[in-house]
Design an enzyme around this catalytic site. Structure first.
Site: not given
Ligand code: GUN
Length: 373
Positions: A305, A267, A310, A307, A96, A148, A336, A94, A190
Site C-alpha cells: 500500500c 460506495d 503506510c 497511502c 434518504g 425509493d 488507510h 442519496d 429495485q
Molecule cells: N443505499 C444502499 N442501498 C440502497 C437502496 O436500495 N436505495 C437507496 N436510496 N440507497 C441505498
C-alpha cells in the site's frame, strides 16, 4: 441535462467490465470508481485535501442526515454542500430512501411518502419523493437519487410487486419535481431477488430516461451469490451509454465482481466504520491492529500500500494510538482503508484497460483470500 454524461472508453476483453469517463459539472472522473461516504458532510476523520491526495474522485453524502442536522436550509445558505464542506470535486447524495427504511417499526409507508420519527429528537417527520428532491437541490450535489423503497431481504413476491410499483411512481414524481439542470437525477432499480420484477422496474425507469441508473436493494443481508445475481438480472436492461451505480457495496471482492458484471460506481461506509474499530483491509486479507503480535512490529500495515499511513507509520505506533483511543489513530486507520479501496478501484481500471481483469481477480484473491468479508 448538460455537463453530465458517461463516455464508455473500453470493454475488458477478458471479462466484459467497462472503463469509462463520467463527465460532471465538478470535473471528470474515471470509472469503475469507489465513492467514500461522508454522511454528515465529512468523510469521518479525513480532510478534503487528504481525500484528493488519495485519489478520491466522488464523495457521497446523505439527504436524510443533512436534512435533520444541520438542515438543508443551512447548507443552501452556505452556498451548497461543496462550499459548506470545502470540497470542490464531484459529489453525490442519496435520497434518504435507504435510511428511512432502515428505521424499522417507527415508520409508516403510504403512497404520498413516509412518516417516521426523527433519530435526533423523536419528532414526527415526513419524507416524499418531491421533498427528497427539494432537499437534494438545496444540497447541490452533482448526482442525486430518486426516493425509493429499499425493501428488506427476504420479501414476498406480493410485497415486492407493490413496493416496486410505488418506487416507479415515486421516481416519476421525483423527476417531475426536479428543476436543477446542473444535477443528474438517477433512477434506482429495485425488485429484490425477483428477476422479472427487476426487469420491469429497469424498463420503466429507462423509459423515463434518467441520466444514470442505480441498483438498490442489495447489501441488505442477502447471500453473496444472490447479490451478484441481482446485478446480472438488472444490467441487461440498462442502457450502455449511462452510468450504473451499485448502492452500498464496498467489500474488496465485491468491487471486483461488480466491475466484471458491468458496474461503474459503488460506495460504502465500511472502510471508515471498521477502521474506527481497528479493522484494516490489506492485500493479504483483513487484519486487526489491536492484535498483541503487532506490539513490536515496526513495519507498515500493508507493504503493497502507498497511502499516507503506510508511508509514514508503523503497526506498533498505530496499535498504540488505537489502544489509547487517540483521535489521530482513528484518522490514520480510516485513511488507510479508504485509500485501499480507492487504489483497488484504480487497479481494476488499469486491468480493464489492459484486458486482464480476470487475471487480476485471481491474483488478488490468491493473496487476499476468497472468503474474506
Ligand atoms: N443505499 C444502499 N442501498 C440502497 C437502496 O436500495 N436505495 C437507496 N436510496 N440507497 C441505498
Amino acid at each position: 441535462m448538460k455537463d453530465f454524461w458517461y463516455e464508455l472508453k473500453h470493454v475488458c476483453k477478458q471479462t466484459g467490465a467497462r472503463y469509462g469517463i463520467l463527465h460532471t459539472p465538478h470535473g471528470d472522473v474515471e470509472t469503475p470508481m469507489f465513492m467514500p461516504v461522508g454522511t454528515l458532510a465529512t468523510v469521518k476523520g479525513i480532510s478534503p485535501e487528504q481525500l484528493k491526495e488519495m485519489g478520491s474522485q466522488v464523495i457521497l453524502s446523505n439527504t436524510y442526515h443533512l436534512w435533520l442536522r444541520p438542515g438543508n436550509d443551512v447548507v443552501k445558505k452556505a452556498g451548497g454542500l461543496h462550499k459548506f464542506m470545502n470540497y470542490d470535486g464531484p459529489m453525490l447524495t442519496d435520497s434518504g430512501g435507504f435510511q428511512v427504511f432502515s428505521l424499522g417499526k417507527t415508520r409508516k409507508i403510504e403512497e404520498e411518502g413516509v412518516t417516521f420519527k426523527s433519530i435526533i429528537d423523536g419528532s414526527q417527520l415526513f419524507l416524499s419523493p418531491e421533498k427528497a428532491i427539494q432537499i437534494q437541490e438545496d444540497l447541490g450535489a452533482d448526482m442525486i437519487m430518486s426516493f425509493d423503497e429499499c425493501a428488506p431481504y427476504p420479501a414476498s413476491r406480493e410485497y415486492m410487486e407493490k413496493s416496486v410499483a410505488r418506487t416507479i411512481r415515486w421516481a416519476k414524481r421525483g423527476k417531475d419535481a426536479h428543476t436543477r439542470e446542473d444535477q443528474a437525477l438517477f433512477g434506482i432499480v429495485q425488485g429484490g431477488e425477483y428477476p422479472d420484477i427487476r426487469e420491469k422496474c429497469a424498463k420503466a425507469l429507462v423509459e423515463m430516461d434518467f441520466p444514470g441508473y442505480s441498483i438498490g436493494g442489495t447489501s441488505v443481508g442477502e447471500p453473496k451469490d444472490v447479490m451478484y445475481k441481482m446485478i446480472d438480472d438488472t444490467i441487461p436492461f440498462l442502457p450502455e451509454d449511462k452510468p450504473r451505480y451499485l448502492m452500498g457495496v464496498g467489500n474488496p471482492i465485491d468491487l471486483i465482481e461488480a466491475a466484471i458484471r458491468g458496474i461503474d460506481m459503488y460506495d460504502c461506509v465500511l472502510p471508515t466504520r471498521v477502521a474506527r474499530h481497528g479493522a484494516l483491509m490489506t492485500h493479504y486479507g483483513r487484519m486487526n491492529i489491536n492484535n498483541q503480535k503487532f506490539k513490536y512490529d515496526f513495519t507498515p500495515i500493508d507493504d503493497m500500500c502507498h497511502c499516507y499511513t503506510c508511508r509514514n507509520y508503523t503497526r506498533a505506533y498505530l496499535r498504540h494510538l488505537h489502544k489509547s483511543d487517540e483521535i489521530f489513530g482513528k484518522s490514520l486507520l480510516s485513511i488507510h482503508n479508504v485509500a485501499f479501496l480507492l487504489d483497488l478501484a484504480k487497479d481494476i481500471r488499469e486491468a480493464i484497460k489492459e484486458d486482464r481483469l480476470g487475471d487480476f481477480k485471481e491474483e488478488f484473491l490468491d493473496r487476499y483470500g476468497r472468503d474474506v468479508y
